[in-house]
Enzyme design. Structure first.
Site, PDB file in Angstrom:
ATOM      1  N   GLU A  60      -3.052   7.772  -6.276  1.00 53.15           N
ATOM      2  CA  GLU A  60      -3.041   6.964  -7.503  1.00 53.15           C
ATOM      3  C   GLU A  60      -4.113   7.460  -8.473  1.00 53.15           C
ATOM      4  OE1 GLU A  60      -3.405   2.862  -6.365  1.00 53.15           O
ATOM      5  OE2 GLU A  60      -1.400   2.789  -5.481  1.00 53.15           O
ATOM      6  N   ARG A  76       0.843  -1.186   0.000  1.00 55.08           N
ATOM      7  CA  ARG A  76       0.000   0.000   0.000  1.00 55.08           C
ATOM      8  C   ARG A  76       0.885   1.244   0.000  1.00 55.08           C
ATOM      9  NH1 ARG A  76      -3.232  -2.813  -1.525  1.00 55.08           N
ATOM     10  NH2 ARG A  76      -5.355  -3.255  -0.791  1.00 55.08           N
ATOM     11  N   HIS A  87       0.040  -0.079 -10.094  1.00 56.93           N
ATOM     12  CA  HIS A  87      -0.718  -0.945  -9.168  1.00 56.93           C
ATOM     13  C   HIS A  87      -1.148  -2.240  -9.864  1.00 56.93           C
ATOM     14  CE1 HIS A  87      -3.339  -0.747  -5.288  1.00 56.93           C
ATOM     15  NE2 HIS A  87      -2.956  -1.990  -5.549  1.00 56.93           N
TER      16      HIS A  87
END
Length: 543
Positions: free
Chosen positions: A265, A236, A283
């Site tokens: 993000e 994370r 990601h």
């Protein structure tokens, strides 16, 4: 556990089609609405019992507050930092994830970034595409014999250790939950973070994002590491402080970083992404077809099992909510609701300022509610403060039925089942209570009670007994009760019954109103007819 009714579910992100298929095969209506804004989701969520998301949808307290029917939030993936778990728990909403769905995919990407950092693979590939041949520029290092520090030894940390050990790396780690003897079986030596930082050539983090892990790698941590350490984050964004990492890269304290996640993000600050010693990905930890199918299927099956009462797998707030779904807990929840309704009715319009609950356990409640651990077993005591006055009730569950044992200091001789419509009257004890409730004069009640007592206890000749019974069956009504009583008194003396007994019966009936047998004339008439039949059947004398 008791089944939970889930009729409709909203899927707000792109989840593998198998998720919708499994849910619909089990009778749950599924609606897919992707890329909803926060306002759109607030408007939509009230129509659904469940919500399935991945990592992009931020399920905030505002959204949960607007979800009047919401019972389950399913996160198709690992981690639930995009869900306000505290708000969900306060509203009784289960938050569920699929902890093992993307384990392999995330572990493999971590290993890929570690190997890529050691050999500068992405940078060399981009150089080749630019028409260059820079062999010396991309001199790397072997992984064999190097030390890998794994912070967070859960499922993914374990898989990373297994794979990197095959490269000949020494694996050490830190985890506040997993026992040292367990990780030793995986070939991972556990130690404190202070011991771990100076030994590592590579560090990878696999923890959830929470206050205790935010900024775990910061300026102070990097200062304790070997010069030239390389770090990887596929967990994370925020576990590695981004500003501290940039400073460590620029100073050479950190030789390289592999980042799959960011605080924001997509990241608007491109300083890390554009740094030549950083390998960055958008990601991709769970972005494999296998992981997506596994996560979609897992979350659907977990929801179906919950609906069917088979189990509660993957619930991150299970410690708080899981026990409330067993059958025994449901009975106590029903008891609490019923006792609350009774106390609310007794308090009338007075605002409730405080509630005290005494029972087994010591779980905190919110607001002005407090829980005290008591010595009672199987009994719940609730006391409220309303309008400056205190009102207390005690209840329990007997045979699966919630019952009231005490209300306002009055203990019930028989527990009162808390079901249907109930009427509670607060009155002072005395001989006037029953007559006032039955709408009859006290003298009438005494007379009726005396008449029946005579029929049941006085030994009269058969002819007189039959006459009395017939007289009662025909004439017993409030207007004749006094006459009946006088008539029976005469019969008592004629049958040689002592005066003392006669007086004791009268006095006992007068001073103990609980001995009044009949609340209404119609009931008295029914009893009298019954007594007449009994006399006829038992008498040896017939007119």
């Amino acid at each position: 556990m008791a089944p939970i009714v889930i009729k409709s579910i909203l899927i707000s992100e792109s989840v593998d089609p198998c998720c919708k298929k499994v849910l619909e095969e089990n009778g749950i209506q599924v609606t897919e609405k992707l890329n909803l804004t926060k306002e759109d989701l607030i408007s939509e969520i009230k129509n659904y019992d469940g919500l399935v998301v991945r990592s992009s949808t931020k399920v905030t307290a505002d959204i949960i507050n607007a979800a009047s029917n919401l019972k389950i939030i399913g996160r198709a993936g690992t981690g639930v930092d995009n869900v306000d778990v505290d708000a969900a728990t306060k509203h009784g909403v289960i938050v569920m994830n699929t902890p093992s769905g993307n384990t392999i995919s995330a572990a493999e990407l971590t290993c890929i970034l570690i190997t890529s950092l050691s050999r500068h693979v992405p940078q060399a590939a981009m150089s080749m595409k630019a028409g260059k041949w820079d062999r010396k520029k991309f001199m790397g290092a072997e992984l064999f014999g190097k030390t890998l520090g794994i912070v967070g030894l859960g499922r993914i940390g374990k898989e990373v250790a297994s794979r990197m050990q095959s490269f000949g790396m020494k694996t050490i780690g830190y985890d506040p939950i997993t026992p040292r003897e367990v990780t030793a079986g995986w070939g991972v030596e556990q130690m404190t973070l202070e011991e771990l930082w100076p030994q590592c050539d590579f560090i990878t983090v696999h923890t959830p994002l929470m206050p205790s892990t935010t900024g775990l790698l910061n300026d102070a941590s990097f200062a304790k590491c070997k010069k030239g350490v390389r770090v990887v984050n596929c967990a994370r964004g925020g576990i590695i402080d981004e500003d501290s990492l940039l400073r460590a890269l620029e100073s050479g304290q950190c030789a390289g970083a592999g980042l799959d996640v960011f605080v924001e993000e997509p990241p608007k600050n491109r300083a890390l992404v554009d740094h030549p010693n950083v390998i960055s990905c958008p990601h991709l930890g769970a972005s494999t077809s296998e992981a997506q199918a596994r996560c979609g299927q897992d979350i659907a099956l977990q929801i179906v099992d919950m609906v069917k009462g088979k189990g509660l797998v993957g619930a991150v707030n299970a410690q708080v909510l899981a026990s409330t779904f067993c059958q025994e807990s449901q009975q106590w929840i029903t008891l609490g609701e019923a006792m609350g309704a009774v106390l609310q009715s007794c308090a009338s319009s007075k605002p409730c300022s405080q509630v005290h609950i005494t029972t087994q356990g010591q779980q905190p409640l919110c607001g002005k509610f407090t829980v005290r651990k008591g010595s009672c077993h199987g009994v719940c005591e609730v006391e409220i403060q309303a309008g400056g006055a205190s009102l207390k009730a005690r209840g329990s569950v007997l045979g699966g039925v919630p019952v009231l044992l005490e209300l306002g200091g009055s203990v019930f001789r028989q527990p009162v089942a808390l079901a249907g419509h109930l009427l509670f009257l607060l009155v002072s004890p005395g001989p006037q209570v029953l007559p006032s409730l039955a709408g009859r004069r006290p003298s009438d009640c005494v007379s009726v009670s005396l008449s029946v007592s005579v029929c049941l206890s006085v030994s009269l000749p058969p002819s007189i007994r039959l006459s009395v019974s017939i007289f009662l069956s025909v004439c017993l009504s409030p207007s004749f009760c006094r006459s009946v009583s006088i008539f029976l008194s005469v019969l008592i003396f004629l049958s040689s019954l002592s005066v003392c007994l006669h007086l004791s019966v009268c006095l006992s009936l007068y001073f103990f109103p609980s001995l009044y047998f009949f609340p209404s004339p119609s009931f008295c008439l029914s009893v009298s007819i019954f007594l007449s039949v009994c006399v006829c059947l038992s008498s040896s004398f017939y007119l």
